[in-house]
Design a protein around this motif. Structure first.
Motif, PDB file in Angstrom:
ATOM      1  N   GLU A  21      45.705  34.443  29.434  1.00 45.91           N
ATOM      2  CA  GLU A  21      45.004  35.648  28.979  1.00 45.91           C
ATOM      3  C   GLU A  21      43.496  35.432  28.949  1.00 45.91           C
ATOM      4  O   GLU A  21      42.724  36.308  29.325  1.00 45.91           O
ATOM      5  CB  GLU A  21      45.516  36.065  27.610  1.00 45.91           C
ATOM      6  CG  GLU A  21      46.927  36.626  27.649  1.00 45.91           C
ATOM      7  CD  GLU A  21      47.553  36.804  26.275  1.00 45.91           C
ATOM      8  OE1 GLU A  21      46.956  36.381  25.253  1.00 45.91           O
ATOM      9  OE2 GLU A  21      48.666  37.372  26.214  1.00 45.91           O
ATOM     10  N   PHE A  24      42.285  35.429  32.542  1.00 47.41           N
ATOM     11  CA  PHE A  24      42.250  36.803  33.046  1.00 47.41           C
ATOM     12  C   PHE A  24      41.019  37.537  32.509  1.00 47.41           C
ATOM     13  O   PHE A  24      40.342  38.252  33.255  1.00 47.41           O
ATOM     14  CB  PHE A  24      43.536  37.539  32.659  1.00 47.41           C
ATOM     15  CG  PHE A  24      43.609  38.931  33.214  1.00 47.41           C
ATOM     16  CD1 PHE A  24      43.959  39.144  34.530  1.00 47.41           C
ATOM     17  CD2 PHE A  24      43.319  40.030  32.421  1.00 47.41           C
ATOM     18  CE1 PHE A  24      44.017  40.431  35.059  1.00 47.41           C
ATOM     19  CE2 PHE A  24      43.379  41.314  32.931  1.00 47.41           C
ATOM     20  CZ  PHE A  24      43.731  41.517  34.260  1.00 47.41           C
ATOM     21  N   ALA A  25      40.697  37.336  31.244  1.00 42.57           N
ATOM     22  CA  ALA A  25      39.543  38.009  30.629  1.00 42.57           C
ATOM     23  C   ALA A  25      38.222  37.581  31.270  1.00 42.57           C
ATOM     24  O   ALA A  25      37.248  38.343  31.243  1.00 42.57           O
ATOM     25  CB  ALA A  25      39.518  37.732  29.126  1.00 42.57           C
ATOM     26  N   LEU A  27      37.834  37.004  34.492  1.00 47.39           N
ATOM     27  CA  LEU A  27      37.744  37.505  35.860  1.00 47.39           C
ATOM     28  C   LEU A  27      36.822  38.719  35.905  1.00 47.39           C
ATOM     29  O   LEU A  27      36.677  39.431  34.914  1.00 47.39           O
ATOM     30  CB  LEU A  27      39.146  37.881  36.367  1.00 47.39           C
ATOM     31  CG  LEU A  27      40.144  36.733  36.459  1.00 47.39           C
ATOM     32  CD1 LEU A  27      41.517  37.267  36.858  1.00 47.39           C
ATOM     33  CD2 LEU A  27      39.675  35.654  37.407  1.00 47.39           C
ATOM     34  N   ARG A  32      39.817  42.892  37.592  1.00 45.69           N
ATOM     35  CA  ARG A  32      40.810  43.165  36.538  1.00 45.69           C
ATOM     36  C   ARG A  32      41.287  44.612  36.593  1.00 45.69           C
ATOM     37  O   ARG A  32      42.450  44.895  36.340  1.00 45.69           O
ATOM     38  CB  ARG A  32      40.235  42.849  35.154  1.00 45.69           C
ATOM     39  CG  ARG A  32      40.093  41.372  34.882  1.00 45.69           C
ATOM     40  CD  ARG A  32      39.809  41.081  33.409  1.00 45.69           C
ATOM     41  NE  ARG A  32      38.981  42.040  32.738  1.00 45.69           N
ATOM     42  CZ  ARG A  32      37.662  41.937  32.556  1.00 45.69           C
ATOM     43  NH1 ARG A  32      37.004  40.890  32.990  1.00 45.69           N
ATOM     44  NH2 ARG A  32      36.989  42.877  31.913  1.00 45.69           N
ATOM     45  N   CYS A  35      44.333  45.546  38.453  1.00 47.90           N
ATOM     46  CA  CYS A  35      45.580  44.994  37.924  1.00 47.90           C
ATOM     47  C   CYS A  35      46.218  45.863  36.856  1.00 47.90           C
ATOM     48  O   CYS A  35      47.116  45.405  36.142  1.00 47.90           O
ATOM     49  CB  CYS A  35      45.316  43.606  37.332  1.00 47.90           C
ATOM     50  SG  CYS A  35      44.636  42.466  38.506  1.00 47.90           S
TER      51      CYS A  35
END
Length: 136
Positions: A21, A24-25, A27, A32, A35
């Motif tokens: 997580e 991902f944050a 990116l 994002r 997605c």
């Protein structure tokens, strides 16, 4: 020599999920945004069905997997009854890879995550490398 590692354990599934997580944050926001609706899951290993379908000899051969329809395919299929797109990160193979290489665990998780998302959006290897560079 520091003994800090003497009491450390491998990250749990929950800790690996938190690491994913956080990766991902980091990116790029535009990446994002592509997605939306993609579910990121962490499991110890791929299922036997995945191993059979991909004709893999060992569950350690797969670090991550995108399951679902990519963005290009998504428009042609009606969403009714369809499972969400999913990205699987496999904890034990990732940890095994980490133990054998000089990369940080965070960079490996980021690499696998970007690569699997790249399958969803149809990116080239160069595009994925550029996204990883910005996420570091």
């Amino acid at each position: 020599m520091s003994l800090a590692w003497a009491t450390r354990q491998a990250p749990s599934l929950d800790e690996m999920t938190a690491l994913a997580e956080a990766a991902f944050a980091r990116l790029p926001a535009a990446f994002r945004a592509l997605c939306e609706g993609v579910v990121i899951q962490v499991a110890d290993f791929p299922t036997d069905e995945v191993l059979d379908e991909m004709e893999l000899e060992s569950p350690f051969d797969l670090l991550g997997l995108f399951q679902g329809l990519g963005l290009a395919q998504d428009e042609a299929v009606a969403p009714t009854g369809r499972l969400p797109n999913m990205i699987w990160l496999y904890r034990r193979p990732i940890l095994d890879y980490w133990a054998e290489h000089e990369e940080t665990l965070g960079s490996i998780v980021t690499h696998v995550l970007v690569h699997e998302i790249g399958h969803h959006v149809g990116l080239s290897d160069d595009d994925m490398a550029e996204i990883e560079r910005h996420a570091s």
